[in-house]
Design an enzyme around this catalytic site. Sequence first.
Site, PDB file in Angstrom:
ATOM      1  N   GLN A 123     -13.111  14.810  19.505  1.00 41.45           N
ATOM      2  CA  GLN A 123     -14.224  13.901  19.798  1.00 41.45           C
ATOM      3  C   GLN A 123     -13.880  13.051  21.013  1.00 41.45           C
ATOM      4  O   GLN A 123     -14.707  12.283  21.487  1.00 41.45           O
ATOM      5  CB  GLN A 123     -14.492  12.990  18.598  1.00 41.45           C
ATOM      6  CG  GLN A 123     -14.844  13.756  17.337  1.00 41.45           C
ATOM      7  CD  GLN A 123     -14.731  12.887  16.093  1.00 41.45           C
ATOM      8  OE1 GLN A 123     -15.659  12.169  15.732  1.00 41.45           O
ATOM      9  NE2 GLN A 123     -13.594  12.931  15.433  1.00 41.45           N
ATOM     10  N   ASP A 131     -11.196  11.581  26.731  1.00 39.77           N
ATOM     11  CA  ASP A 131     -10.149  11.186  27.683  1.00 39.77           C
ATOM     12  C   ASP A 131      -9.455  12.352  28.369  1.00 39.77           C
ATOM     13  O   ASP A 131      -8.678  12.143  29.312  1.00 39.77           O
ATOM     14  CB  ASP A 131      -9.108  10.278  26.997  1.00 39.77           C
ATOM     15  CG  ASP A 131      -8.497  10.900  25.733  1.00 39.77           C
ATOM     16  OD1 ASP A 131      -8.314  12.128  25.700  1.00 39.77           O
ATOM     17  OD2 ASP A 131      -8.201  10.136  24.781  1.00 39.77           O
ATOM     18  N   HIS A 151     -17.665  15.878  22.469  1.00 43.94           N
ATOM     19  CA  HIS A 151     -18.378  14.718  23.008  1.00 43.94           C
ATOM     20  C   HIS A 151     -18.229  14.601  24.523  1.00 43.94           C
ATOM     21  O   HIS A 151     -18.488  13.538  25.094  1.00 43.94           O
ATOM     22  CB  HIS A 151     -17.912  13.429  22.306  1.00 43.94           C
ATOM     23  CG  HIS A 151     -18.354  13.351  20.872  1.00 43.94           C
ATOM     24  ND1 HIS A 151     -17.810  12.496  19.943  1.00 43.94           N
ATOM     25  CD2 HIS A 151     -19.298  14.057  20.190  1.00 43.94           C
ATOM     26  CE1 HIS A 151     -18.399  12.671  18.757  1.00 43.94           C
ATOM     27  NE2 HIS A 151     -19.295  13.609  18.889  1.00 43.94           N
ATOM     28  N   ARG A 173     -13.261   1.986  16.048  1.00 42.97           N
ATOM     29  CA  ARG A 173     -13.434   1.353  14.737  1.00 42.97           C
ATOM     30  C   ARG A 173     -12.132   0.944  14.061  1.00 42.97           C
ATOM     31  O   ARG A 173     -12.163   0.409  12.963  1.00 42.97           O
ATOM     32  CB  ARG A 173     -14.204   2.299  13.799  1.00 42.97           C
ATOM     33  CG  ARG A 173     -15.583   2.659  14.310  1.00 42.97           C
ATOM     34  CD  ARG A 173     -16.320   3.546  13.330  1.00 42.97           C
ATOM     35  NE  ARG A 173     -17.592   3.993  13.853  1.00 42.97           N
ATOM     36  CZ  ARG A 173     -17.760   5.027  14.668  1.00 42.97           C
ATOM     37  NH1 ARG A 173     -16.719   5.748  15.050  1.00 42.97           N
ATOM     38  NH2 ARG A 173     -18.964   5.357  15.098  1.00 42.97           N
ATOM     39  N   CYS A 184     -28.411   9.833  41.631  1.00 44.57           N
ATOM     40  CA  CYS A 184     -28.103  11.195  42.040  1.00 44.57           C
ATOM     41  C   CYS A 184     -28.472  11.390  43.508  1.00 44.57           C
ATOM     42  O   CYS A 184     -29.593  11.075  43.921  1.00 44.57           O
ATOM     43  CB  CYS A 184     -28.889  12.167  41.161  1.00 44.57           C
ATOM     44  SG  CYS A 184     -28.688  13.894  41.608  1.00 44.57           S
TER      45      CYS A 184
HETATM   46  P1  NAD Z   1     -12.815   5.780  15.408  1.00 47.52           P
HETATM   47  O1  NAD Z   1     -12.525   4.635  16.316  1.00 47.52           O
HETATM   48  O2  NAD Z   1     -14.055   5.723  14.590  1.00 47.52           O
HETATM   49  O3  NAD Z   1     -11.597   5.957  14.375  1.00 47.52           O
HETATM   50  C1  NAD Z   1     -10.272   6.050  14.828  1.00 47.52           C
HETATM   51  C2  NAD Z   1      -9.373   6.040  13.599  1.00 47.52           C
HETATM   52  O4  NAD Z   1      -8.027   6.256  14.035  1.00 47.52           O
HETATM   53  C3  NAD Z   1      -9.388   4.719  12.835  1.00 47.52           C
HETATM   54  O5  NAD Z   1      -9.703   4.953  11.477  1.00 47.52           O
HETATM   55  C4  NAD Z   1      -7.960   4.168  12.993  1.00 47.52           C
HETATM   56  O6  NAD Z   1      -7.486   3.539  11.837  1.00 47.52           O
HETATM   57  C5  NAD Z   1      -7.160   5.417  13.293  1.00 47.52           C
HETATM   58  N1  NAD Z   1      -5.996   5.190  14.151  1.00 47.52           N
HETATM   59  C6  NAD Z   1      -5.962   4.535  15.343  1.00 47.52           C
HETATM   60  N2  NAD Z   1      -4.747   4.593  15.902  1.00 47.52           N
HETATM   61  C7  NAD Z   1      -3.954   5.276  15.014  1.00 47.52           C
HETATM   62  C8  NAD Z   1      -2.594   5.658  15.027  1.00 47.52           C
HETATM   63  N3  NAD Z   1      -1.787   5.371  16.061  1.00 47.52           N
HETATM   64  N4  NAD Z   1      -2.109   6.340  13.961  1.00 47.52           N
HETATM   65  C9  NAD Z   1      -2.916   6.644  12.886  1.00 47.52           C
HETATM   66  N5  NAD Z   1      -4.235   6.322  12.849  1.00 47.52           N
HETATM   67  C10 NAD Z   1      -4.756   5.648  13.904  1.00 47.52           C
HETATM   68  O7  NAD Z   1     -12.729   7.102  16.286  1.00 47.52           O
HETATM   69  P2  NAD Z   1     -13.490   8.494  16.128  1.00 47.52           P
HETATM   70  O8  NAD Z   1     -13.559   8.904  14.707  1.00 47.52           O
HETATM   71  O9  NAD Z   1     -12.889   9.391  17.145  1.00 47.52           O
HETATM   72  O10 NAD Z   1     -15.004   8.191  16.577  1.00 47.52           O
HETATM   73  C11 NAD Z   1     -15.253   7.389  17.702  1.00 47.52           C
HETATM   74  C12 NAD Z   1     -16.097   7.996  18.809  1.00 47.52           C
HETATM   75  O11 NAD Z   1     -15.727   7.283  19.959  1.00 47.52           O
HETATM   76  C13 NAD Z   1     -15.821   9.436  19.122  1.00 47.52           C
HETATM   77  O12 NAD Z   1     -17.039  10.081  19.149  1.00 47.52           O
HETATM   78  C14 NAD Z   1     -15.197   9.452  20.540  1.00 47.52           C
HETATM   79  O13 NAD Z   1     -15.980  10.256  21.404  1.00 47.52           O
HETATM   80  C15 NAD Z   1     -15.294   8.069  21.049  1.00 47.52           C
HETATM   81  N6  NAD Z   1     -14.017   7.475  21.566  1.00 47.52           N
HETATM   82  C16 NAD Z   1     -13.132   8.232  22.282  1.00 47.52           C
HETATM   83  C17 NAD Z   1     -11.963   7.655  22.765  1.00 47.52           C
HETATM   84  C18 NAD Z   1     -11.021   8.522  23.558  1.00 47.52           C
HETATM   85  O14 NAD Z   1     -11.457   9.481  24.202  1.00 47.52           O
HETATM   86  N7  NAD Z   1      -9.700   8.257  23.523  1.00 47.52           N
HETATM   87  C19 NAD Z   1     -11.686   6.312  22.529  1.00 47.52           C
HETATM   88  C20 NAD Z   1     -12.617   5.541  21.790  1.00 47.52           C
HETATM   89  C21 NAD Z   1     -13.780   6.155  21.320  1.00 47.52           C
END
Ligand code: NAD
Length: 253
Positions: A105, A108, A125, A38, A158
């Site tokens: 959450q 990775d 998650h 997001r 599977c």
């Molecule tokens: P989200 O995408 O809803 O929010 C991420 C937030 O991080 C944003 O508000 C953004 O502004 C902020 N952000 C991004 N990079 C930043 C930085 N370098 N410094 C400061 N702020 C930064 O993510 P969420 O709340 O974790 O929810 C998303 C869902 O998607 C989770 O349930 C997760 O399982 C999944 N997800 C996981 C990964 C991963 O494992 N890396 C990646 C994408 C989504």
Amino acid sequence: MLSSAIIESVRAWIDAARRVVVLTGAGISTDSDIPDFRGPNGVWTRNPAAERLSDIRHYTADAEVRKASWRGRIEHPVWSATPNAGHLALVALERRGKLHALITQNIDGLHLRAGNSCERVLEVHGNLHQAICLACGWKGAMQAVLTRVRAGDEDPRCVTCGGILKSDTISFGQALVPAVIDRAMQSAHETDLLLAVGTSLRVFPVANIVPIAKAAGARVVIMNAEPTQFDDIADAVLNGSISAELPRVCGGE
Ligand code: NAD
């Protein structure tokens, strides 16, 4: 870079705290080249239709959604990603004996790769590195299933029961693992400082960890580039870059 005064305040709170609980989201991994969902460059911000792939009802009902998901897993940036300074700061926090729980959450696996211990990390998650059968519950290495996909099996089944395979991660519409989410919620009651890092705090029930910790008497610090709905109950809100600021407050390199 954030002013030294606010960093010094948060650092002093961490020094004084005995049970720090950290809640991380996708934002901590963007500097490891894994896009969030997001944020301004998020997967869903750029392509809202991609959200469909994250819903279990579409995944089980539609073979085309599963095929697209498997293609996405092959190309996922997680396979070449390495932990960044933000992840390493949380390893430093654990080594200082401060970390009560690291609730993530993220799917990775980068907290474990960085060096946080599996006793402290709660992957609420799930984890992309493992595959699961939705019918019989078989679990195995994701890479072995991806080898089948690369060989031309677009919707692998599977080998034990023929059921639908998926990454062992929680999609929208899927239940969380009770043992994991219960421990995460319990730690929210036990912490004296809750640090929410890189999460939009829009996914529930995990986001409730913030108001639960606050109501239990903990200090709340939110580190996120964009505002969240819980900023008004936080004792400090840090809007800078996580990989730059988290080492400054945690005592990492
Ligand atoms: P989200 O995408 O809803 O929010 C991420 C937030 O991080 C944003 O508000 C953004 O502004 C902020 N952000 C991004 N990079 C930043 C930085 N370098 N410094 C400061 N702020 C930064 O993510 P969420 O709340 O974790 O929810 C998303 C869902 O998607 C989770 O349930 C997760 O399982 C999944 N997800 C996981 C990964 C991963 O494992 N890396 C990646 C994408 C989504």
